[in-house]
Design an enzyme around this catalytic site. Sequence first.
Site, PDB file in Angstrom:
ATOM      1  N   THR A   1       7.491  -0.051   1.951  1.00 16.99           N
ATOM      2  CA  THR A   1       7.400  -1.175   2.550  1.00 16.99           C
ATOM      3  C   THR A   1       7.376  -2.511   0.915  1.00 16.99           C
ATOM      4  O   THR A   1       5.500  -2.053   0.813  1.00 16.99           O
ATOM      5  CB  THR A   1       7.136  -1.911   3.998  1.00 16.99           C
ATOM      6  OG1 THR A   1       7.638  -0.226   4.366  1.00 16.99           O
ATOM      7  CG2 THR A   1       7.538  -2.800   4.424  1.00 16.99           C
TER       8      THR A   1
ATOM      9  N   GLU B   1       3.229  10.471  17.321  1.00 20.37           N
ATOM     10  CA  GLU B   1       2.417  11.612  17.890  1.00 20.37           C
ATOM     11  C   GLU B   1       1.199  11.514  17.453  1.00 20.37           C
ATOM     12  O   GLU B   1       0.087  12.648  18.120  1.00 20.37           O
ATOM     13  CB  GLU B   1       3.417  13.246  17.321  1.00 20.37           C
ATOM     14  CG  GLU B   1       4.758  12.958  18.042  1.00 20.37           C
ATOM     15  CD  GLU B   1       5.834  12.206  17.959  1.00 20.37           C
ATOM     16  OE1 GLU B   1       5.692  11.581  16.910  1.00 20.37           O
ATOM     17  OE2 GLU B   1       6.792  11.615  18.960  1.00 20.37           O
TER      18      GLU B   1
ATOM     19  N   GLU C   1       5.013  10.320   0.852  1.00 21.50           N
ATOM     20  CA  GLU C   1       5.558  11.037  -0.590  1.00 21.50           C
ATOM     21  C   GLU C   1       6.278  11.624   0.369  1.00 21.50           C
ATOM     22  O   GLU C   1       6.835  12.297   1.525  1.00 21.50           O
ATOM     23  CB  GLU C   1       5.287  11.982  -1.509  1.00 21.50           C
ATOM     24  CG  GLU C   1       3.683  11.190  -1.897  1.00 21.50           C
ATOM     25  CD  GLU C   1       3.048  11.427  -2.690  1.00 21.50           C
ATOM     26  OE1 GLU C   1       3.386  13.298  -3.626  1.00 21.50           O
ATOM     27  OE2 GLU C   1       2.135  11.624  -3.485  1.00 21.50           O
TER      28      GLU C   1
ATOM     29  N   THR D   1       2.916   8.324  12.914  1.00 19.66           N
ATOM     30  CA  THR D   1       4.199   8.839  14.348  1.00 19.66           C
ATOM     31  C   THR D   1       3.254   8.677  15.398  1.00 19.66           C
ATOM     32  O   THR D   1       2.299   8.631  15.657  1.00 19.66           O
ATOM     33  CB  THR D   1       4.856  10.028  14.362  1.00 19.66           C
ATOM     34  OG1 THR D   1       4.124  10.658  14.352  1.00 19.66           O
ATOM     35  CG2 THR D   1       6.111   9.840  12.630  1.00 19.66           C
TER      36      THR D   1
ATOM     37  N   GLU E   1       3.805   3.434  10.257  1.00 23.55           N
ATOM     38  CA  GLU E   1       2.274   3.988  10.570  1.00 23.55           C
ATOM     39  C   GLU E   1       1.718   4.904  10.957  1.00 23.55           C
ATOM     40  O   GLU E   1       0.501   4.600  11.821  1.00 23.55           O
ATOM     41  CB  GLU E   1       1.498   2.564  10.752  1.00 23.55           C
ATOM     42  CG  GLU E   1       1.818   0.813   9.881  1.00 23.55           C
ATOM     43  CD  GLU E   1       0.919  -0.061   9.489  1.00 23.55           C
ATOM     44  OE1 GLU E   1       1.575  -0.993   9.031  1.00 23.55           O
ATOM     45  OE2 GLU E   1       0.027   0.684   9.862  1.00 23.55           O
TER      46      GLU E   1
ATOM     47  N   PHE F   1       1.061  -1.629  -0.403  1.00 22.62           N
ATOM     48  CA  PHE F   1       0.111   0.100  -0.284  1.00 22.62           C
ATOM     49  C   PHE F   1       0.916   1.498   0.257  1.00 22.62           C
ATOM     50  O   PHE F   1       1.428   1.042   0.726  1.00 22.62           O
ATOM     51  CB  PHE F   1      -0.549  -0.015   1.071  1.00 22.62           C
ATOM     52  CG  PHE F   1      -1.872   1.323   1.018  1.00 22.62           C
ATOM     53  CD1 PHE F   1      -3.540   0.808   1.329  1.00 22.62           C
ATOM     54  CD2 PHE F   1      -1.421   2.397   1.470  1.00 22.62           C
ATOM     55  CE1 PHE F   1      -3.668   1.647   0.790  1.00 22.62           C
ATOM     56  CE2 PHE F   1      -1.852   3.546   1.546  1.00 22.62           C
ATOM     57  CZ  PHE F   1      -3.505   3.263   1.785  1.00 22.62           C
TER      58      PHE F   1
ATOM     59  N   ALA G   1       4.705  14.601   2.158  1.00 21.53           N
ATOM     60  CA  ALA G   1       3.452  14.163   2.836  1.00 21.53           C
ATOM     61  C   ALA G   1       3.652  12.426   3.832  1.00 21.53           C
ATOM     62  O   ALA G   1       3.826  11.411   3.115  1.00 21.53           O
ATOM     63  CB  ALA G   1       2.554  13.957   1.454  1.00 21.53           C
ATOM     64  N   GLY G   2       3.599  12.648   4.467  1.00 18.21           N
ATOM     65  CA  GLY G   2       4.416  11.603   5.928  1.00 18.21           C
ATOM     66  C   GLY G   2       2.314  11.469   7.048  1.00 18.21           C
ATOM     67  O   GLY G   2       1.841  11.111   6.344  1.00 18.21           O
TER      68      GLY G   2
END
Lengths: 343, 262, 388
Positions: free
Chosen positions: C158, C368, C127, C366, C364, C123, C130-131
Site C-alpha cells: 500500500t 485468523e 512477499e 488476517t 494487517e 512499510f 510470505a503473508g
Amino acid sequence: MDASYLDLLMAQQEEVAEAEGGGGGIWVVADLVDGGVAPVTLEAIGAARNLADSLGAYVYGVLLGDGVADLALALYQAGADGVRVADHPALASFAAETYLAVLADLFAAEQPEAVLFGATDMGQQLAARLAQRMGGGLIEHTVALSLDEATRALQASFPVYGGEYFEIAACPQARPQFLTVEPGAFAAPFIDPYRQGSPTMLDVTPLEPAVRRVGEADGFAPPPVPLNRARLIVAAGRQAGDFALVERLAAALGGQVAGDRGARDAGWIESGQVVDLRSATVAPDVYLAVGIRGDTFHNAAIEQARFILAIHPDPQAPIFEVADLGLEADPQQVLPLLLQALE
Amino acid sequence: MRVIVVLGHVLDPRGIAVNRRAGRVFINRREYILQPADRCALEAALRIKDEMPAEVVVLPRSPLPDDDVLRQALATGADRAVYLAGDGLAAADDAAMARLLAAAVERLGGADLILTGATTLDTGQGQLGLRLAEALGWPHVADAWALKTSDDRLEVVRQEGAGYAVLEAALPVMVTVAPGALEPRYPDGARLINIYRGQGEVAAALETWDAADLVDADALQPLLERRGQEFPPERERGVRASGGLEEMARSAADALRRQVRV
Amino acid sequence: MDFHFSSEHVALRRMIREFAENEVEPLAAEIDREGRVPFETLKKLGQIGLMGVCFPQEYGGMGAGEMGYCILMEELGRVCTSTATNVGAHIGIGAMSIYLDGTEEQKRKYLTPLARGEKVGAFVLTEADAGSDAAAIRTRAVREGDSWIIDGTKTFNTNGSFAEIVTVLAVTDPTLGARGGITAFIVESDMPGFQVGTHENKMGIRGSSTAELIFEEVRVPQENVLGKVGEGFVSFMKTLDMGRLTLGAACLGGAQAALEWSVRWARTRCQFGAELAHKQEVQWMIANMATEVEALRSLVYRVAWMVDTAQPFTQLAAMCKMYGSEVASRAIDTALQIHGGLGFTRDFPIERAFRDARIAEIFEGTNEVQRIVIASNIFREHGVRIRP
C-alpha cells in the site's frame, strides 16, 4: 368637471391632525424604491397603525431623500398622522452619517415610543446605529408584533435558524424601541385616498461620508455554493418541458438550477447537479420541483428542504405527497405565468 | 496593522430538532460551533495577515459558555484572544456587549480594522457590529463580500442590488462580513492541540479579562427581554393549489414570496 | 472512569469531520471509479498537520496521540475507505515504524518530512510466499562495508508506488529466521535499484495504490538500519499492533456510515403503507447494528487511551482489528439488505463500502491470525504456549 364638483370632492378630503408638541408616537422611517415608497414601509405603517390605535398614540412617517416631499402623501394615505421630510441633494443616495444625524436630531426632539424601519439594507444599518446612539433596544427582522399593555412595550417575533421557529422579545425599559420589519411579513395597509396632510420639512446639514463608493466591482463573483448548501433550488424533471423557463425562474429567484435523473438524461444538467439519494442530498429553504415525478430516491434527498413547491401535470405524481404546495399543471404553461406573478 | 475579529458561538443546527407539534426545540447534542458569518470575518482577517504584517485579535460577540470558540480561532491562526468573564455578563445583550467591547478595544490600545459577521445563524440579528461601530464612533461597511487593505485604506466589495460595488474607506473602520463570503480555512492541527492543552507559544495568547474592569455594572444591563417562543403551524404536506392556471401561479408566487421574501 | 471525549478531542473531531465531509467525501466515488490515489487530499491533510496527527511536534507532528489518530481514522473511514487506507499506510505503519524504532537522527531526517506530509511513507513486508507467515520472507540484505545491499521483491505494498520513504524488512541472517535474522531498513525511493512493478487491480479500496516493489541491489547506508540488526521482526510486530488498532478505528467509521444510511433510508422508504422504520425486522437489524457500532467504539477508544497511557495493548489491538473489520462488514451487509436494490447499484455508496470493507478482514494480519494472537495471549496467562 365643473368647479362645484371639484369643491365637493375636495370637501371629502380628510386633513390629518397630529399631536401638539410631539412626544411619543410610533415612527416609521421610509425606504424608497424606484422613486416611490417601498412596500415594506407601507406594511410597517399598517403595523404601526394597529398598535398606535391600541396605545392611543400617533403614527409618523419620515422621508429622507432628494426631491421626495411629494411622496409624503403615500405615507398619509397608508395611515400616517404626521410626516417629516428631509429633502436635500446630499440625501439622494444612502449616506450613513447624514441620515443618522438627521434622524438622531429628530428623535431626540420627538422622543418616540417606537421607531420602525424596513429590514432592508438601509433600515438594518440605520436602526442598529441609532439604537446604540439613543440607548434603545433593537429587534431585527420582526414578523409579528403584539402589545404588552402593562409596559406599553412592543413584543416582536423574529425567525430563528431561518424560520425553524420564532423568538419573541421586547425592550420594555428603554425608549425608543427600535424594530426592523421583515418585508412581506405584515399585510399591506388599507390605502385611504382621502387622507392627506402637510408634512414638516427638516433641516439637513450634510456630513462628509467616511465611506465612498468607488464603482462597480467588475469581475467579482462570490464563491460558488455547492448544491448541498444552496438555500434555494429550482430543479427540473422529465416533465419540465422548456428548460429555459426553469433557468429563468432560478435566475428570478436567485436560486441554483438542479434536476432529477431525468433532467440529466435529457442533457439539461450535469451529473453534479442531480438531486437524488444516489447523487446529492439537499437541504434548501425552498425547493421547487418543476416536472419532477418524485420517486423515493429523489424525495428522500429533499427531505430536509424547508418548503417544497411542486409543479407536475400528473395529479398522482408522488412528489405531491411531500410538497407543501402542489400545482397540478403543465410546467410549460404555468411557468410563464409564475414568472409574471413574481415580477 | 491590528485587526480585531468579534466572534461568537451557536448551537450546531445538526444537533437540534424543532418539534412544531410539541412547540419545543429538542437539543440532541449540545455542540457549539463558530457563528458561520463570524468565521468568514476571521477568514477575512487571516487573509489580510497572509498579505501584510498584521496582528489578529479575537473578542467574543456575546457571553460565551466557555472559551471554546476563541480556542478555535487561535487554532485557525489568530494571534491573541480575550475571554470576557464577570458577574452580570451572562445576561448582556448586543447593546451591552457593544459598550463592553468598545471598552475592550480601547484597553487593547485601539485597532485599524474590526471585523465581525453580518448576521447570526440562529437569531439572524446583525446589530452587534454596527452598535460597536457606533459605540466607538467609527464608520462602518455592512455585508462585505471581499476586503482589500493597504496601510491606511480599505476597499470593500458589497452587494448592491443584483451586482456588487466597491467601497473605499479610511482606517479605522468596522466591517461586517456576509455569511458565505469567504471559504474559511481549517484550523492548524498542532496549534489546536497546543491551545487546548495549554502548551507552547499559543497557550499564552488566550487571556481572560474581567468585565468589571472595563465597564461598570450598569453598562451591562440588557435592554432586550426574551418573552418566549412561537412555532410555525405543523407542516401540512400534500396541499394543492386550486383554480385555473393563473390562480395557481399567483398562489405559488405568494407562497414563494413568503418563503424567500423577494 | 471517564468516558467523555475531552474538549480537545471534540474540537479535533469537528475539524476532521468538516475536512472529511468537504474534501474527502466528494471525491470518494470518483477515486474508486477511476482507481486513482487522491494526492490532492493527502497534500491538504499534510498542510493542516493530519499526516502526522499522532507524532510529537518536535518531529513535525501534531501531537494528538493515538486518540487523535483514531479520531482521524474513524472520520476518514466514515466517508472514504480508500483515503483512510492511504493515510493509515502512511502514518500507521510507514512513519510509525520510524517513530517507534528510529534513532534521533532518523527521526529528524525521515519522520519529520513524513509527519509534515511533505513526503509519503510505506512499510513493505509481504512477499509472494510470505503473508501471514511474515517470517518466511526471502528478500535479502547483505552487508558490504558501510552499506547493505537489498535484493528481493515485495508484493501488495500500500502506497508503495509513490512512497518516498519506505521501511522494508529483509533477511540479514537466514540461519536465525524471525528471531534475530530479520532487519528493517529505511529506503528512499530514489535510491538506485528501487523499482515499482505491477499495480494490483483490486476489488475494493480502489482509490489506494497497491503495487509490487522490486529491490535490485539497492545500496542502503548503515545509518538506515532501523532498530538493531536482527530485530526487524520485533519492530514490525510493534508497528503492526498500532496499525491494527487504527484499522479498527477506520472500520468503526465505515460501520457508523452504514448505520447512518440505514436509519435515513428506514425513515423515508415506504413499503406496504409504512416506513421501514415501523417494520420489526428492520428495527432489529438497526438495533443490532447500533449495538455493535457502540461496542466497537468503546473498544477502539479504550485501546487508544491505553496506548496513550503506555499500557500493554497487543491483545486488545488484535480484537480491534478483528472485531472492527467484522462489525463493518456485517453492518454494511445489513445496510445493503435494508436498501434493497438501491444498495446494489453503483450509484450508491453502499456498493463501494461493501467492496472496500472486505479487505479489512484480510490485511494487517488476517482475522485468523488475529484470533491466534488473541487466543495465544489468553492461554499464555494460563501457562499454555500454543503451538504454531
